[in-house]
Scaffold this motif. Structure first.
Motif, PDB file in Angstrom:
ATOM      1  N   ARG A  27      39.664  -7.657 -26.952  1.00  9.31           N
ATOM      2  CA  ARG A  27      39.233  -7.356 -25.580  1.00  9.31           C
ATOM      3  C   ARG A  27      38.549  -5.996 -25.482  1.00  9.31           C
ATOM      4  N   ALA A  28      39.064  -5.032 -26.225  1.00  8.74           N
ATOM      5  CA  ALA A  28      38.533  -3.668 -26.131  1.00  8.74           C
ATOM      6  C   ALA A  28      37.149  -3.530 -26.756  1.00  8.74           C
ATOM      7  N   VAL A  29      36.888  -4.260 -27.842  1.00  7.31           N
ATOM      8  CA  VAL A  29      35.598  -4.107 -28.527  1.00  7.31           C
ATOM      9  C   VAL A  29      34.565  -5.153 -28.102  1.00  7.31           C
ATOM     10  N   ALA A  30      34.991  -6.131 -27.297  1.00 11.28           N
ATOM     11  CA  ALA A  30      34.051  -7.160 -26.827  1.00 11.28           C
ATOM     12  C   ALA A  30      32.840  -6.566 -26.100  1.00 11.28           C
ATOM     13  N   PRO A  31      33.005  -5.544 -25.238  1.00 13.06           N
ATOM     14  CA  PRO A  31      31.830  -4.971 -24.576  1.00 13.06           C
ATOM     15  C   PRO A  31      30.820  -4.360 -25.553  1.00 13.06           C
ATOM     16  N   LEU A  32      31.268  -4.064 -26.771  1.00 13.96           N
ATOM     17  CA  LEU A  32      30.368  -3.516 -27.793  1.00 13.96           C
ATOM     18  C   LEU A  32      29.763  -4.623 -28.660  1.00 13.96           C
ATOM     19  N   GLY A  33      30.083  -5.870 -28.313  1.00 16.71           N
ATOM     20  CA  GLY A  33      29.532  -7.006 -29.053  1.00 16.71           C
ATOM     21  C   GLY A  33      30.282  -7.321 -30.337  1.00 16.71           C
ATOM     22  N   LEU A  34      31.529  -6.872 -30.435  1.00 14.50           N
ATOM     23  CA  LEU A  34      32.318  -7.083 -31.643  1.00 14.50           C
ATOM     24  C   LEU A  34      33.573  -7.889 -31.352  1.00 14.50           C
ATOM     25  N   THR A  35      34.083  -8.527 -32.409  1.00 19.99           N
ATOM     26  CA  THR A  35      35.402  -9.140 -32.374  1.00 19.99           C
ATOM     27  C   THR A  35      36.344  -8.245 -33.181  1.00 19.99           C
ATOM     28  N   HIS A  36      37.627  -8.537 -33.121  1.00 18.47           N
ATOM     29  CA  HIS A  36      38.583  -7.763 -33.903  1.00 18.47           C
ATOM     30  C   HIS A  36      38.254  -7.832 -35.393  1.00 18.47           C
ATOM     31  N   ALA A  37      37.951  -9.020 -35.901  1.00 23.89           N
ATOM     32  CA  ALA A  37      37.625  -9.169 -37.329  1.00 23.89           C
ATOM     33  C   ALA A  37      36.369  -8.373 -37.684  1.00 23.89           C
ATOM     34  N   GLN A  38      35.352  -8.441 -36.832  1.00 22.24           N
ATOM     35  CA  GLN A  38      34.131  -7.673 -37.088  1.00 22.24           C
ATOM     36  C   GLN A  38      34.427  -6.178 -37.039  1.00 22.24           C
ATOM     37  N   TYR A  39      35.260  -5.770 -36.096  1.00 25.77           N
ATOM     38  CA  TYR A  39      35.650  -4.364 -36.017  1.00 25.77           C
ATOM     39  C   TYR A  39      36.338  -3.930 -37.314  1.00 25.77           C
ATOM     40  N   SER A  40      37.255  -4.732 -37.799  1.00 27.50           N
ATOM     41  CA  SER A  40      37.958  -4.396 -39.044  1.00 27.50           C
ATOM     42  C   SER A  40      36.968  -4.184 -40.179  1.00 27.50           C
ATOM     43  N   LEU A  41      35.963  -5.021 -40.214  1.00 26.12           N
ATOM     44  CA  LEU A  41      34.950  -4.924 -41.266  1.00 26.12           C
ATOM     45  C   LEU A  41      34.090  -3.669 -41.101  1.00 26.12           C
ATOM     46  N   VAL A  42      33.537  -3.443 -39.909  1.00 26.43           N
ATOM     47  CA  VAL A  42      32.628  -2.304 -39.743  1.00 26.43           C
ATOM     48  C   VAL A  42      33.367  -0.972 -39.788  1.00 26.43           C
ATOM     49  N   ALA A  43      34.597  -0.920 -39.265  1.00 25.04           N
ATOM     50  CA  ALA A  43      35.350   0.333 -39.311  1.00 25.04           C
ATOM     51  C   ALA A  43      35.708   0.681 -40.752  1.00 25.04           C
ATOM     52  N   SER A  44      36.083  -0.320 -41.540  1.00 23.93           N
ATOM     53  CA  SER A  44      36.379  -0.070 -42.954  1.00 23.93           C
ATOM     54  C   SER A  44      35.121   0.354 -43.691  1.00 23.93           C
ATOM     55  N   LEU A  45      34.027  -0.333 -43.424  1.00 24.89           N
ATOM     56  CA  LEU A  45      32.754   0.002 -44.060  1.00 24.89           C
ATOM     57  C   LEU A  45      32.311   1.415 -43.667  1.00 24.89           C
ATOM     58  N   TYR A  46      32.517   1.760 -42.417  1.00 18.29           N
ATOM     59  CA  TYR A  46      32.173   3.103 -41.924  1.00 18.29           C
ATOM     60  C   TYR A  46      32.930   4.166 -42.723  1.00 18.29           C
ATOM     61  N   GLY A  47      34.226   3.978 -42.875  1.00 17.00           N
ATOM     62  CA  GLY A  47      35.035   4.929 -43.629  1.00 17.00           C
ATOM     63  C   GLY A  47      34.623   4.990 -45.094  1.00 17.00           C
TER      64      GLY A  47
END
Length: 163
Positions: A27-47
């Motif tokens: 719910r929190a990342v939906a306004p940014l066009g992401l899902t939880h799984a996508q967030y997990s991927l991009v946040a890990s990739l970012y780090g």
């Protein structure tokens, strides 16, 4: 404890907490066009990128705990959205390396801020993220994640082991 959880098993509570977290992040990342799984991927990739790494899809799958095929599917979708780029690894033509685009880095930075706010809310009952209870909870979670799980092993010791 909330009603109905006094007699719950640790496994049930871990499952409920993971579902609560997944739904909240979705719910929190939906306004940014992401899902939880996508967030997990991009946040890990970012780090990983900040650490100088340009990981392969396999490496990112291992890091996140997601299946390699699922990471590939997520990466293709994120590439279509302009958030990451996939390129062949010059050292291994079978491997695909991932990197966030500038747009992907910006969206990820914003998503990380949003999720950090959720984490503060989650850990508030333990005294906040830097509180001793929260740090102990984090250590306990890491211990449980490191414990091997084999659904086919014997869970009850045999008679020789009990004597």
């Amino acid at each position: 404890m909330s009603s109905g959880t006094e007699k719950a098993t640790p496994g049930f509570l871990v499952w409920r907490l993971s579902m609560k977290w997944r739904v909240a992040v979705d719910r929190a990342v939906a306004p940014l066009g992401l899902t939880h799984a996508q967030y997990s991927l991009v946040a890990s990739l970012y780090g990983m990128q900040r650490g100088g790494e340009r990981p392969s899809q396999r490496r990112l799958a291992d890091h996140t705990g997601l299946e390699a095929l699922y990471v590939s599917k997520l990466a293709r979708g994120l590439e279509s959205a302009g958030l990451l780029e996939r390129t062949r690894d010059p050292r291994d033509p079978r491997a695909v390396q991932l990197a966030l685009t500038e747009q992907g880095q910006e969206v990820t930075r914003r998503a990380i801020q949003v999720v950090q706010g959720l984490l503060e809310q989650l850990l508030a009952p333990l005294g906040g993220r830097d509180a001793p209870r929260a740090k102990e909870f984090t250590r306990d979670l890491a211990t449980l994640l490191d414990a091997p799980l084999d659904p086919f092993s014997e869970t009850v010791p045999n008679e020789k082991e009990q004597s």
